[in-house]
Design an enzyme around this catalytic site. Structure first.
Site, PDB file in Angstrom:
ATOM      1  N   GLU A  14       0.841  -1.288   0.022  1.00 36.46           N
ATOM      2  CA  GLU A  14       0.118  -0.030  -0.060  1.00 36.46           C
ATOM      3  C   GLU A  14       0.797   1.182   0.129  1.00 36.46           C
ATOM      4  O   GLU A  14       0.493   2.349   0.146  1.00 36.46           O
ATOM      5  CB  GLU A  14      -0.776   0.155   1.189  1.00 36.46           C
ATOM      6  CG  GLU A  14      -1.939  -1.047   1.226  1.00 36.46           C
ATOM      7  CD  GLU A  14      -3.130  -0.812   0.423  1.00 36.46           C
ATOM      8  OE1 GLU A  14      -3.281   0.247  -0.172  1.00 36.46           O
ATOM      9  OE2 GLU A  14      -3.957  -1.668   0.578  1.00 36.46           O
ATOM     10  N   HIS A  42      -3.975   1.585   8.793  1.00 34.17           N
ATOM     11  CA  HIS A  42      -4.907   0.882   8.206  1.00 34.17           C
ATOM     12  C   HIS A  42      -5.357  -0.614   8.833  1.00 34.17           C
ATOM     13  O   HIS A  42      -4.148  -1.257   8.856  1.00 34.17           O
ATOM     14  CB  HIS A  42      -4.949   0.472   6.575  1.00 34.17           C
ATOM     15  CG  HIS A  42      -5.714  -0.404   6.183  1.00 34.17           C
ATOM     16  ND1 HIS A  42      -7.002  -0.524   6.217  1.00 34.17           N
ATOM     17  CD2 HIS A  42      -5.325  -1.648   5.511  1.00 34.17           C
ATOM     18  CE1 HIS A  42      -7.605  -1.582   5.502  1.00 34.17           C
ATOM     19  NE2 HIS A  42      -6.660  -2.309   5.158  1.00 34.17           N
ATOM     20  N   HIS A  68      -8.153  -3.976  10.147  1.00 32.01           N
ATOM     21  CA  HIS A  68      -9.547  -4.896   9.698  1.00 32.01           C
ATOM     22  C   HIS A  68     -10.082  -5.248  11.206  1.00 32.01           C
ATOM     23  O   HIS A  68     -10.530  -6.214  11.519  1.00 32.01           O
ATOM     24  CB  HIS A  68      -9.046  -5.964   9.130  1.00 32.01           C
ATOM     25  CG  HIS A  68      -8.267  -6.030   7.924  1.00 32.01           C
ATOM     26  ND1 HIS A  68      -7.614  -7.076   7.295  1.00 32.01           N
ATOM     27  CD2 HIS A  68      -8.081  -4.773   7.244  1.00 32.01           C
ATOM     28  CE1 HIS A  68      -7.158  -6.635   6.097  1.00 32.01           C
ATOM     29  NE2 HIS A  68      -7.365  -5.405   6.044  1.00 32.01           N
ATOM     30  N   HIS A  78     -14.061  -4.248   4.018  1.00 39.39           N
ATOM     31  CA  HIS A  78     -12.697  -4.360   4.035  1.00 39.39           C
ATOM     32  C   HIS A  78     -12.195  -3.849   5.127  1.00 39.39           C
ATOM     33  O   HIS A  78     -11.433  -4.808   5.868  1.00 39.39           O
ATOM     34  CB  HIS A  78     -12.125  -3.675   2.782  1.00 39.39           C
ATOM     35  CG  HIS A  78     -10.389  -3.551   2.729  1.00 39.39           C
ATOM     36  ND1 HIS A  78      -9.684  -3.115   1.791  1.00 39.39           N
ATOM     37  CD2 HIS A  78      -9.614  -4.141   3.821  1.00 39.39           C
ATOM     38  CE1 HIS A  78      -8.479  -3.398   1.883  1.00 39.39           C
ATOM     39  NE2 HIS A  78      -8.295  -3.802   3.174  1.00 39.39           N
TER      40      HIS A  78
HETATM   41 ZN    ZN Z   1      -6.654  -4.158   4.351  1.00 35.00          ZN
END
Ligand code: ZN
Length: 247
Positions: A99, A122, A124, A194
């Site tokens: 990313e 980021h 989850h 996501h």
């Molecule tokens: Zn992810």
């Protein structure tokens, strides 16, 4: 992806403050794993330590390993003026998260908006991903108001609320572009089906914002399981908080 991974920026030694910041990244990586938000290599963290020096978690690396040894499972890089190429500053050349281009695009955009020492987290979180499968919560206003109304602190800890980005392939330019757009008006972004992305100046505060939103989501779901639609704080009560805390 990178056209060239290396440029000729020249290596730079890390200062004491950067080492402390990386320690905080490790602390948060541990929280992400303990919270069950970081299965396998799920999630990534990047921090602009100073100037064009960044710490990135490594591609394919596990948060539980980053927690134990951030410089063995992540890299410190100097990003070149084109914001695309970079050179390694850390001793180990751990390849940064896949990313990297989208994180850099976000860091650059935040810098253009006047922010310094930016952090991108980021991860989850199960509960937030679950409600992103419900159509009504893909409306950012509905989502934000629902979560804010679960506990008063959330109005204060996440003052700009939660933006929503519809599903795009992970790592895609479309996902990065839509996220940057939403970050102009929100603190945390929910990616449909996501995960979430939070930005700020401190990695622990980014974690705190996500953690608070997860708690709000849990309370919403617990109330639903207890048999009905939760009442939530009303508009007047939310406004009262906004006035009292100058939000
Ligand atoms: Zn992810």
């Amino acid at each position: 992806m990178m056209k060239n991974d290396i440029c000729n920026c020249g290596a730079i030694a890390l200062d004491e403050n950067s080492k402390l910041v990386i320690d905080r990244v490790a602390e948060v990586a541990g929280y992400l794993w303990q919270k069950n938000w970081a299965e396998r290599n799920g999630g990534n963290i990047s921090v602009n330590l100073y100037d064009n020096i960044f710490y990135f978690t490594g591609t394919g690396q596990r948060m539980r390993d980053v927690a134990k040894s951030p410089l063995d499972f992540g890299a410190i890089i100097k990003v070149c003026d084109d914001w695309t190429n970079f050179e390694y500053v850390s001793e180990k050349h751990i390849k940064p998260t896949s990313e990297l281009p989208s994180h850099l695009a976000i860091h650059k955009c935040l810098r253009d908006r006047g922010m310094r020492n930016t952090v991108v987290v980021h991860t989850h979180p199960n509960e937030l991903i679950a409600i992103s499968h419900l159509e009504k919560f893909l409306d950012a206003d509905v989502l934000t108001k629902t979560l804010w109304s679960m506990i008063p602190e959330s109005r204060i800890i996440v003052p700009k609320g939660v933006g929503v980005v519809s599903y795009h392939v992970p790592g895609s330019l479309e996902l990065a572009t839509a996220t940057i757009e939403q970050l102009a008006t929100h603190d945390v972004i929910l990616w449909e089906k996501h995960g979430v992305l939070a930005v700020g100046n401190d990695v622990v505060e980014c974690f705190d914002a996500i953690d608070t939103l997860v708690k709000c989501t849990q309370i919403y779901l617990f109330a639903k399981m207890a048999g009905g639609e939760p009442q939530g704080l009303n508009d007047e009560q939310l406004e009262e908080l906004a006035v009292k805390f100058n939000l």
